[in-house]
Design a protein around this motif. Structure first.
Motif, PDB file in Angstrom:
ATOM      1  N   LEU A   7      36.945  43.964  30.057  1.00  0.00           N
ATOM      2  CA  LEU A   7      37.270  43.001  31.094  1.00  0.00           C
ATOM      3  C   LEU A   7      38.755  42.686  31.125  1.00  0.00           C
ATOM      4  CD1 LEU A   7      34.239  40.549  30.796  1.00  0.00           C
ATOM      5  CD2 LEU A   7      34.617  42.349  32.489  1.00  0.00           C
ATOM      6  N   GLN A   8      39.384  42.709  29.960  1.00  0.00           N
ATOM      7  CA  GLN A   8      40.827  42.505  29.907  1.00  0.00           C
ATOM      8  C   GLN A   8      41.546  43.650  30.615  1.00  0.00           C
ATOM      9  OE1 GLN A   8      42.862  42.497  25.975  1.00  0.00           O
ATOM     10  NE2 GLN A   8      43.466  40.430  26.524  1.00  0.00           N
ATOM     11  N   MET A   9      41.084  44.866  30.367  1.00  0.00           N
ATOM     12  CA  MET A   9      41.666  46.030  31.024  1.00  0.00           C
ATOM     13  C   MET A   9      41.379  46.003  32.524  1.00  0.00           C
ATOM     14  SD  MET A   9      41.003  50.032  30.051  1.00  0.00           S
ATOM     15  CE  MET A   9      39.274  49.969  30.546  1.00  0.00           C
ATOM     16  N   ALA A  10      40.169  45.519  32.901  1.00  0.00           N
ATOM     17  CA  ALA A  10      39.782  45.487  34.308  1.00  0.00           C
ATOM     18  C   ALA A  10      40.649  44.547  35.129  1.00  0.00           C
ATOM     19  CB  ALA A  10      38.311  45.068  34.429  1.00  0.00           C
ATOM     20  N   GLY A  11      41.315  43.607  34.458  1.00  0.00           N
ATOM     21  CA  GLY A  11      42.166  42.668  35.174  1.00  0.00           C
ATOM     22  C   GLY A  11      43.280  43.342  35.953  1.00  0.00           C
ATOM     23  N   GLY A  12      43.669  44.562  35.562  1.00  0.00           N
ATOM     24  CA  GLY A  12      44.730  45.276  36.259  1.00  0.00           C
ATOM     25  C   GLY A  12      44.205  46.327  37.220  1.00  0.00           C
ATOM     26  N   MET A  13      42.888  46.317  37.478  1.00  0.00           N
ATOM     27  CA  MET A  13      42.282  47.314  38.353  1.00  0.00           C
ATOM     28  C   MET A  13      41.840  46.691  39.675  1.00  0.00           C
ATOM     29  SD  MET A  13      39.664  49.216  35.731  1.00  0.00           S
ATOM     30  CE  MET A  13      40.205  49.983  34.204  1.00  0.00           C
ATOM     31  N   SER A  14      41.533  47.553  40.633  1.00  0.00           N
ATOM     32  CA  SER A  14      40.844  47.086  41.827  1.00  0.00           C
ATOM     33  C   SER A  14      39.409  46.763  41.435  1.00  0.00           C
ATOM     34  CB  SER A  14      40.850  48.159  42.912  1.00  0.00           C
ATOM     35  OG  SER A  14      40.010  49.247  42.530  1.00  0.00           O
ATOM     36  N   ALA A  19      34.431  47.931  38.586  1.00  0.00           N
ATOM     37  CA  ALA A  19      32.972  48.031  38.615  1.00  0.00           C
ATOM     38  C   ALA A  19      32.509  49.391  38.094  1.00  0.00           C
ATOM     39  CB  ALA A  19      32.465  47.802  40.036  1.00  0.00           C
ATOM     40  N   ILE A  20      33.175  50.463  38.514  1.00  0.00           N
ATOM     41  CA  ILE A  20      32.814  51.804  38.052  1.00  0.00           C
ATOM     42  C   ILE A  20      33.087  51.950  36.561  1.00  0.00           C
ATOM     43  CG2 ILE A  20      33.392  54.261  38.253  1.00  0.00           C
ATOM     44  CD1 ILE A  20      33.909  53.748  41.244  1.00  0.00           C
ATOM     45  N   THR A  21      34.195  51.388  36.085  1.00  0.00           N
ATOM     46  CA  THR A  21      34.526  51.450  34.665  1.00  0.00           C
ATOM     47  C   THR A  21      33.465  50.754  33.820  1.00  0.00           C
ATOM     48  OG1 THR A  21      36.910  51.552  35.112  1.00  0.00           O
ATOM     49  CG2 THR A  21      36.244  50.801  32.922  1.00  0.00           C
ATOM     50  N   LEU A  22      33.027  49.579  34.266  1.00  0.00           N
ATOM     51  CA  LEU A  22      31.987  48.856  33.532  1.00  0.00           C
ATOM     52  C   LEU A  22      30.674  49.626  33.539  1.00  0.00           C
ATOM     53  CD1 LEU A  22      32.759  45.239  34.811  1.00  0.00           C
ATOM     54  CD2 LEU A  22      33.104  46.090  32.485  1.00  0.00           C
ATOM     55  N   GLY A 144      19.652  35.415  34.382  1.00  0.00           N
ATOM     56  CA  GLY A 144      20.874  34.878  34.972  1.00  0.00           C
ATOM     57  C   GLY A 144      21.930  35.945  35.181  1.00  0.00           C
ATOM     58  N   TYR A 145      23.064  35.526  35.694  1.00  0.00           N
ATOM     59  CA  TYR A 145      24.186  36.454  35.842  1.00  0.00           C
ATOM     60  C   TYR A 145      25.487  35.670  35.914  1.00  0.00           C
ATOM     61  CZ  TYR A 145      24.526  35.435  40.936  1.00  0.00           C
ATOM     62  OH  TYR A 145      24.688  34.827  42.157  1.00  0.00           O
ATOM     63  N   VAL A 146      26.586  36.367  35.720  1.00  0.00           N
ATOM     64  CA  VAL A 146      27.920  35.791  35.863  1.00  0.00           C
ATOM     65  C   VAL A 146      28.769  36.729  36.698  1.00  0.00           C
ATOM     66  CG1 VAL A 146      27.913  34.445  33.717  1.00  0.00           C
ATOM     67  CG2 VAL A 146      28.674  36.837  33.684  1.00  0.00           C
ATOM     68  N   VAL A 147      29.829  36.181  37.274  1.00  0.00           N
ATOM     69  CA  VAL A 147      30.840  36.968  37.974  1.00  0.00           C
ATOM     70  C   VAL A 147      31.954  37.261  36.983  1.00  0.00           C
ATOM     71  CG1 VAL A 147      32.503  36.973  39.873  1.00  0.00           C
ATOM     72  CG2 VAL A 147      30.220  35.992  40.199  1.00  0.00           C
ATOM     73  N   VAL A 148      32.434  38.497  36.961  1.00  0.00           N
ATOM     74  CA  VAL A 148      33.372  38.923  35.918  1.00  0.00           C
ATOM     75  C   VAL A 148      34.718  39.342  36.511  1.00  0.00           C
ATOM     76  CG1 VAL A 148      31.422  39.694  34.523  1.00  0.00           C
ATOM     77  CG2 VAL A 148      32.641  41.352  35.947  1.00  0.00           C
ATOM     78  N   PRO A 149      35.770  39.374  35.669  1.00  0.00           N
ATOM     79  CA  PRO A 149      37.074  39.869  36.115  1.00  0.00           C
ATOM     80  C   PRO A 149      36.983  41.314  36.595  1.00  0.00           C
ATOM     81  CG  PRO A 149      37.261  38.754  33.991  1.00  0.00           C
ATOM     82  CD  PRO A 149      35.794  38.916  34.277  1.00  0.00           C
ATOM     83  N   PRO A 150      37.825  41.678  37.565  1.00  0.00           N
ATOM     84  CA  PRO A 150      38.905  40.913  38.209  1.00  0.00           C
ATOM     85  C   PRO A 150      38.476  40.205  39.482  1.00  0.00           C
ATOM     86  CG  PRO A 150      39.052  43.195  38.874  1.00  0.00           C
ATOM     87  CD  PRO A 150      37.844  43.103  37.971  1.00  0.00           C
ATOM     88  N   SER A 151      37.218  39.760  39.541  1.00  0.00           N
ATOM     89  CA  SER A 151      36.710  39.079  40.732  1.00  0.00           C
ATOM     90  C   SER A 151      37.557  37.853  41.054  1.00  0.00           C
ATOM     91  CB  SER A 151      35.255  38.666  40.523  1.00  0.00           C
ATOM     92  OG  SER A 151      34.446  39.793  40.278  1.00  0.00           O
ATOM     93  N   VAL A 152      37.550  37.479  42.341  1.00  0.00           N
ATOM     94  CA  VAL A 152      38.356  36.363  42.836  1.00  0.00           C
ATOM     95  C   VAL A 152      37.457  35.419  43.624  1.00  0.00           C
ATOM     96  CG1 VAL A 152      40.239  35.708  44.396  1.00  0.00           C
ATOM     97  CG2 VAL A 152      40.459  37.742  42.951  1.00  0.00           C
TER      98      VAL A 152
END
Length: 295
Positions: A7-14, A19-22, A144-152
């Motif tokens: 998720l830290q790495m995903a912060g710099g992605m689209s 989503a594909i990386t996860l 349940g679920y959560v919204v994850v980075p880099p979501s806005v």
């Protein structure tokens, strides 16, 4: 690579790349509306998948979609949501839970757009979601679920992203039952304010034996804390509470885990061999050299 680092790495992605990386890391995802939390697929978090070709299709159709992740065994992660509402928040209560060693073993902390916090834990068991509105603490587990980075999210202050603020040093399963009992305790029954002496101890056991589904673990946790606070030994607490909790319908492993959490919460000395000897008959009966040592 664990989810916090991902998720830290995903912060710099689209969002599509993230989503594909996860998904390729075996973390199921699904799309949510751009700027919000509502799922875009018909069955919501139940549609979550690790199939990268499907994830690619979703984000090709909705390139600005936020990324949702189911919590619980499906993803392997439970999340504690520390909420902020105006001048009130759950941060103080969560810090108290940390001090009581009821929230150890976090994987990562995510700052939410509301200035709250998602705290991630590893899990391989189904623990139901719950809300402790008065404490501003929610638990996101099975269902349940959560919204994850880099979501806005779109907020009154404008678009704000989820972002990783820290990574944990070890991954442990969270005892959601004990945490809930701590952050959202039951009112103290007036007839049980004194838990010393044979008569009041027996009354406490009777009260535990009559607890109904939905209140059994919290009630057992509260009762165990009361006993330990008055100096009751683990042996006597087990003798008092285990049969009562079994009568209420709890399974023995769940009972022992809840009493163990109460011992850790109420006692100045950390539980270890002194408690384990009473909580684990196999360990109590083990002789030197007959098997592996308890850690």
């Amino acid at each position: 690579m664990i989810i916090g680092e991902l998720l830290q790495m995903a912060g710099g992605m689209s969002r599509r790349e993230a989503a594909i990386t996860l998904a390729r890391a075996d973390i199921p995802v699904f799309p949510c509306i751009p700027g919000g939390k509502r799922p875009l697929t018909p069955s919501g978090f139940r549609d979550a998948t690790t199939r990268d070709y499907l994830v690619y299709r979703w984000w090709k159709r909705w390139p600005d979609a936020n990324i949702g992740m189911p919590t619980g065994p499906k993803s392997g992660f439970d999340v504690v949501d520390v909420d902020v509402r105006g001048d009130e928040s759950g941060f103080a209560v969560f810090q108290q839970a940390l001090s009581a060693h009821l929230a150890d073993g976090e994987i990562a902390r995510i700052q939410t757009p509301s200035d709250g916090m998602h705290v991630y834990y590893w899990t391989d068991v189904a623990q139901r979601c719950w809300q402790a509105a008065g404490a501003h603490i929610d638990f996101r587990g099975d269902g349940g679920y959560v919204v994850v980075p880099p979501s806005v999210l779109n907020t009154e202050r404008g678009p704000i992203a989820y972002r990783v603020t820290s990574l944990g040093k070890r991954a442990e399963r969270l005892d959601a039952v004990a945490l809930r009992a701590f952050v959202d305790p039951r009112p103290v029954p007036m007839s049980h304010t004194r838990s010393t002496g044979r008569t009041s101890t027996a009354a406490l056991a009777r009260w535990v034996s009559r607890l109904q589904e939905g209140e059994r673990n919290r009630g057992l946790f509260w009762a165990a804390c009361r006993l330990f606070e008055t100096g009751t030994s683990p042996r006597d607490a087990m003798a008092t509470l285990v049969p009562a909790a079994q009568h209420a319908g709890l399974e023995t492993p769940e009972i022992l885990g809840t009493i163990r959490s109460a011992w850790r919460n109420s006692s100045a000395e950390p539980y270890g061999p002194k408690f384990t000897a009473f909580a684990n008959p196999a360990a109590r009966d083990r002789r030197p050299g007959s098997g592996p040592c308890l850690s």
